[in-house]
Scaffold this active site. Structure first.
Site: not given
Ligand SMILES: NC(=O)c1ccc[n+]([C@@H]2O[C@H](COP(=O)([O-])OP(=O)(O)OC[C@H]3O[C@@H](n4cnc5c(N)ncnc54)[C@H](O)[C@@H]3O)[C@@H](O)[C@H]2O)c1
Ligand SMILES: O=c1ccn([C@@H]2O[C@H](COP(=O)(O)OP(=O)(O)O[C@H]3O[C@H](CO)[C@@H](O)[C@H](O)[C@H]3O)[C@@H](O)[C@H]2O)c(=O)[nH]1
Length: 473
Positions: A93, A134-135, A225, A276, A280, A283, A343
């Protein structure tokens, strides 16, 4: 203790992480039934849509969902049923930055994690492995365990694992198919180690064993983190250097290249940019700052805080450069912003630099034409409204036009600002864009995307991040 063989997985949260991650697990493990649940009906409907109009855009995702959906991959709003049936539950979530209360603006809002955990505790009648996807801040697994154990039924045990996700948006599918590593943290008790092996066996269906790292719970939570903080730190470092380049005549691409050749530093994540974005980096760093402060480590907190401050500075500096270059005023001028996503290759706009830039341009009373190939219009309006809550949306709409193409965005504009590195912006017919613009026609490349020399030959006045302004060269 021999590990339990996982046959049914529930993933709570069908977002950017839960959806792609568990779709790939389903694809690679046809013997496991995977149910992804969410409270958001519209999101689940989109995952289930007949025309595969999925709720998130991610290259390659549709293909995976087409192969597995209905076979061993299911999307549902019936959270309780999926919890009850599963032997392993991912909690995936959202954990956004808190907007109010203690730690507002820094700490992660763990309310969604807690509600999901409480739901598991209420519903579960058999043993469950509960996986933090989740993170979260370091030691969140402890709170989850306390909640689960305080509410568990007799003969029902919970083992908690941390398994942070490292996928990046836009490349999520390749990141999931070939991860650099899968990290699993557990308590170092026989039960914890056995639960860890159960999850490791799931990943072992496609991830080489040497890439599956097993560590203690708290190390796993903190590593997530730490990884994001160090990635973002590289960008802030190169962006800080880009300011020096602009003032001295050095070229940031040449500097990045020279620095990245050092094998100890490496070439990745050294691309200077307008700042950037994404859900993530900011946050998670603020979360680390809060954690450091809570642990009475103010110097550590200040160190990481500077990575975010530098990012804010970079965005502000870029807006200011646009204003300065356009003869110190953009009032009444029209600026075409190319790209709104944080991005390329994603429709996600969370913390996108484009939002800050447009807000700055609007406060200077400029008109903005915005074009992005993937972001839906409602999202753009929502983001701009959230960025300027005191300005009525109707007023924002008087200043902003969402254009259907880069060409139309540039029509009648004084300047083009490249905010997202979509490949199509590099390849567009710049001569055609030039013809439709007011002269002198300016381009501000916030992504080091275009060939400045080629555009200059066409007639554009090109300003590139990390390079001196044309007047200085
Ligand atoms: N977006 C990324 O690229 C990324 C990458 C790595 C880690 N993370 C981490 O993963 C976690 C999720 O990120 P996300 O981008 O998928 O978020 P998101 O907002 O896209 O998805 C989260 C989903 O969880 C649902 N939800 C919340 N509470 C709920 C509950 N009690 N029961 C059922 N559903 C519920 C929400 O409705 C939502 O659809 C965060 O902690 C984020 O920091 C995100
Ligand atoms: O050399 C670079 C690389 C990236 N970016 C910017 O940095 C942001 C984040 O990019 P990227 O890290 O590629 O995408 P995310 O989906 O945010 O992924 C990061 O955040 C995720 C959520 O935690 C992690 O899981 C990934 O490992 C981590 O790369 C974007 O705005 C990019 O345009 C730059 O400006 N310069």
């Amino acid at each position: 203790m021999s590990p339990v063989k996982v046959t049914k997985i529930c993933c709570i949260g069908a977002g950017y992480v839960g959806g792609p991650t568990c779709s790939v697990i389903a694809l690679k493990c046809p013997h496991i039934r995977v149910t992804i649940v969410d409270l958001n009906q519209a999101r689940i409907d989109a995952w289930n849509s007949d025309d595969f109009n999925l709720p998130i855009y991610e290259p390659g995702l549709e293909d995976v969902v087409r192969q597995a959906r209905g076979r061993n991959l299911f999307f549902s709003t019936d959270v309780d049923k999926a919890i009850e049936e599963a032997d392993l539950i991912f909690v995936s979530v959202n954990t956004p930055t808190k907007k109010s209360g203690v730690g507002a603006g820094f700490a992660a809002d763990l309310n969604y994690v807690e509600l999901a955990t409480r739901r598991i505790a209420t519903i579960a009648r058999s043993n469950k492995i509960v996986v933090e996807k989740s993170t979260v801040p370091c030691r969140t697994a402890e709170s989850m365990r306390t909640i689960l154990e305080a509410n568990s039924k007799p003969n029902c045990r919970f083992d908690i694992l941390s398994n942070p996700e490292f996928l990046a948006e836009g490349t999520a599918m390749t990141d999931l198919f070939k991860p650099d590593r899968v990290l699993i943290g557990s308590l170092q008790t026989p039960e914890g180690i056995s639960a860890c092996q159960s999850l490791a066996q799931v990943y072992a269906n496609w991830v080489p064993k040497e890439c599956i790292l097993t560590v203690g719970l708290w190390s796993s939570e903190l590593s997530k983190l730490a990884a994001n903080a160090m990635l973002a730190q590289r960008i802030s470092s190169i962006n800080a250097l880009s300011a020096i380049c602009e003032a001295t005549g050095a070229n940031i691409d040449e500097v990045s290249n020279a620095v990245g050749y050092d094998t100890r530093i490496g070439p990745k994540f050294l691309k200077a940019s307008v700042g950037f974005g994404g859900s993530c980096f900011q946050k998670d760093i603020l979360n680390l700052v809060y954690l450091s402060e809570s642990l009475h480590l103010p110097e550590v907190a200040a160190y990481w805080r500077q990575v975010v401050d530098m990012n804010e500075y970079q965005k502000r500096r870029f807006s200011q450069r646009v204003v300065d270059t356009l003869f110190k005023t953009i009032t009444g001028k029209r600026i075409a912003v190319l790209g709104f996503a944080f991005k390329a290759d994603t429709g996600d706009t969370r913390e996108s630099a484009a939002i800050t830039l447009i807000k700055d341009f609007l406060s200077e009373r400029a008109f903005v034409n915005v074009y992005d190939p993937k972001v839906v219009h409602e999202q753009i309006w929502m983001d701009l409204q959230e960025a300027s809550p005191l300005v009525p949306l109707d007023n924002i709409k008087k200043q902003v036009t969402i254009s259907p193409s880069a060409f139309e965005a540039a029509q009648g504009a004084d300047a083009i600002v490249i905010a997202t590195e979509w490949k199509e912006f590099r390849d567009i017919d710049w001569e055609r864009l030039y013809k439709g613009m007011n002269k002198p026609a300016f381009v501000f490349d916030g992504r080091l995307l275009v060939d400045a020399e080629k555009l200059t030959k066409i007639g554009f006045k090109v300003t590139t991040i990390g390079r001196p302004s044309p007047l200085l060269t």
